[in-house]
Scaffold this motif. Structure first.
Motif, mmCIF file in Angstrom:
data_model
loop_
_atom_site.group_PDB
_atom_site.id
_atom_site.type_symbol
_atom_site.label_atom_id
_atom_site.label_comp_id
_atom_site.label_asym_id
_atom_site.label_seq_id
_atom_site.Cartn_x
_atom_site.Cartn_y
_atom_site.Cartn_z
ATOM 1 N N THR A 110 -11.751 -75.425 0.749
ATOM 2 C CA THR A 110 -10.798 -74.326 0.853
ATOM 3 C C THR A 110 -9.749 -74.475 -0.245
ATOM 4 N N ARG A 111 -9.632 -73.451 -1.085
ATOM 5 C CA ARG A 111 -8.671 -73.455 -2.181
ATOM 6 C C ARG A 111 -7.575 -72.434 -1.904
ATOM 7 N N GLY B 89 -9.983 -68.894 -1.524
ATOM 8 C CA GLY B 89 -10.390 -69.160 -0.152
ATOM 9 C C GLY B 89 -11.445 -70.247 -0.047
ATOM 10 N N THR B 90 -12.243 -70.167 1.001
ATOM 11 C CA THR B 90 -13.282 -71.170 1.255
ATOM 12 C C THR B 90 -14.539 -70.821 0.488
#
Length: 299
Positions: free
Chosen positions: A49-50, A54-55
């Protein structure tokens, strides 16, 4: 003849389904509480997840990161050193206690046996809090001794001694458990072997070396495997002592503490799951290697 064979086939199928009806509830619970969490952890470990994006699926990237993570290897090295020192001491003490009780020469053997086993019945949290209080130099037993006798005992909660202090707690907790495993193995040895050895003039040390220790090989292997798994899972003791020794216990003190910190303090659930899986695989491989080595010696 044909009708009889059909009836026989239906009987076999009926018995097979009857067996599944018995094991079915266990298999359902096993799948829910064991297989499902492992599968979900593997699923989490394949994603990241960034903040931006996002994931996303990253494959084995998290595993590559763990294998290059110096904090993970520092934590692993710490529990490996803990295992190499604490487990042999604990098993040696358990063996001595089991041999003493089994010798029949120990006065009050039943009371002694339950007294040694009793610490295992104490929850790990309670045991750690109790020992943590005694370790305190400002509020505990060590501090009271220093004040009463004008002594200057080393601080058990210092960074240099914290691992030994945890080893003392774990040994106190599990000597009785391993003693029971070893003692149970001694109780199934045929007494006629002891009688024959005594007739041949063998002393107690010779009986221990030639009869009892070979009979204990399987029990010692089991106790060693359990102890290895427990050492690599070390979590309760350091996580509780962290409140009274924050300078001695870091967020990567052990792999389990590291995974917990990543998940609940750093919100890095995917990487935390990866650390847990890698540590589980390492533990499984080492435990399996110990089992194979023990079986080869037994054969």
């Amino acid at each position: 003849m044909v009708a009889g064979s059909h009836a026989h086939g239906r009987g076999i199928r009926g018995r097979s389904w009857l067996g599944w009806q018995f094991v079915g509830p266990f298999m359902v619970v096993f799948a829910l509480v064991f297989l499902a969490p492992i599968a979900y952890s593997i699923y989490l470990s394949l994603y990241r997840t960034r903040l931006i994006g996002g994931t996303a699926f990253v494959g084995i990237e998290n595993y590559t990161k763990v294998l290059q993570d110096p904090q993970f290897w520092a934590a692993f090295g710490r529990v490996a050193a803990f295992l190499a020192v604490q487990v042999p001491i604990m098993l040696f003490l358990a063996l001595l206690v089991a041999l003493a009780i089994d010798s029949g020469r120990l006065y009050g053997a039943a009371f002694f046996r339950i007294s040694v086993f009793l610490p295992y019945a104490v929850p790990a949290v309670v045991a750690t809090l109790m020992w943590g209080f005694m370790y305190g130099t400002q509020f505990g037993l060590v501090g009271n001794i220093n004040e009463a006798f004008g002594a200057s005992l080393p601080d058990p909660l210092s960074p240099d001694l914290i691992l030994a202090s945890i080893g003392n707690i774990v040994t106190w907790e599990f000597v009785g458990y391993n003693m029971l495993i070893i003692y149970s193995a001694l109780r199934v040895v045929n007494p006629s072997l002891y009688e024959a050895a005594e007739i041949d003039g063998a002393g107690q040390l010779r009986i221990i070396w030639a009869i009892k220790l070979p009979a204990l090989r399987g029990a010692l292997v089991i106790a060693t495997i359990f102890s290895i798994i427990g050492s690599f899972q070390l979590f309760n003791e350091p996580s509780i002592l962290k409140t009274v020794a924050p300078n001695a216990i870091t967020t990567y003190f052990t792999p389990n503490v590291y995974a917990y910190s990543l998940s609940f303090e750093g919100q890095q659930y995917n990487y935390s799951a990866t650390v847990a899986i890698v540590m589980g695989v390492i533990t499984m491989v080492i435990a399996y290697a110990v089992q194979l080595r023990g079986m080869r010696k037994g054969s």
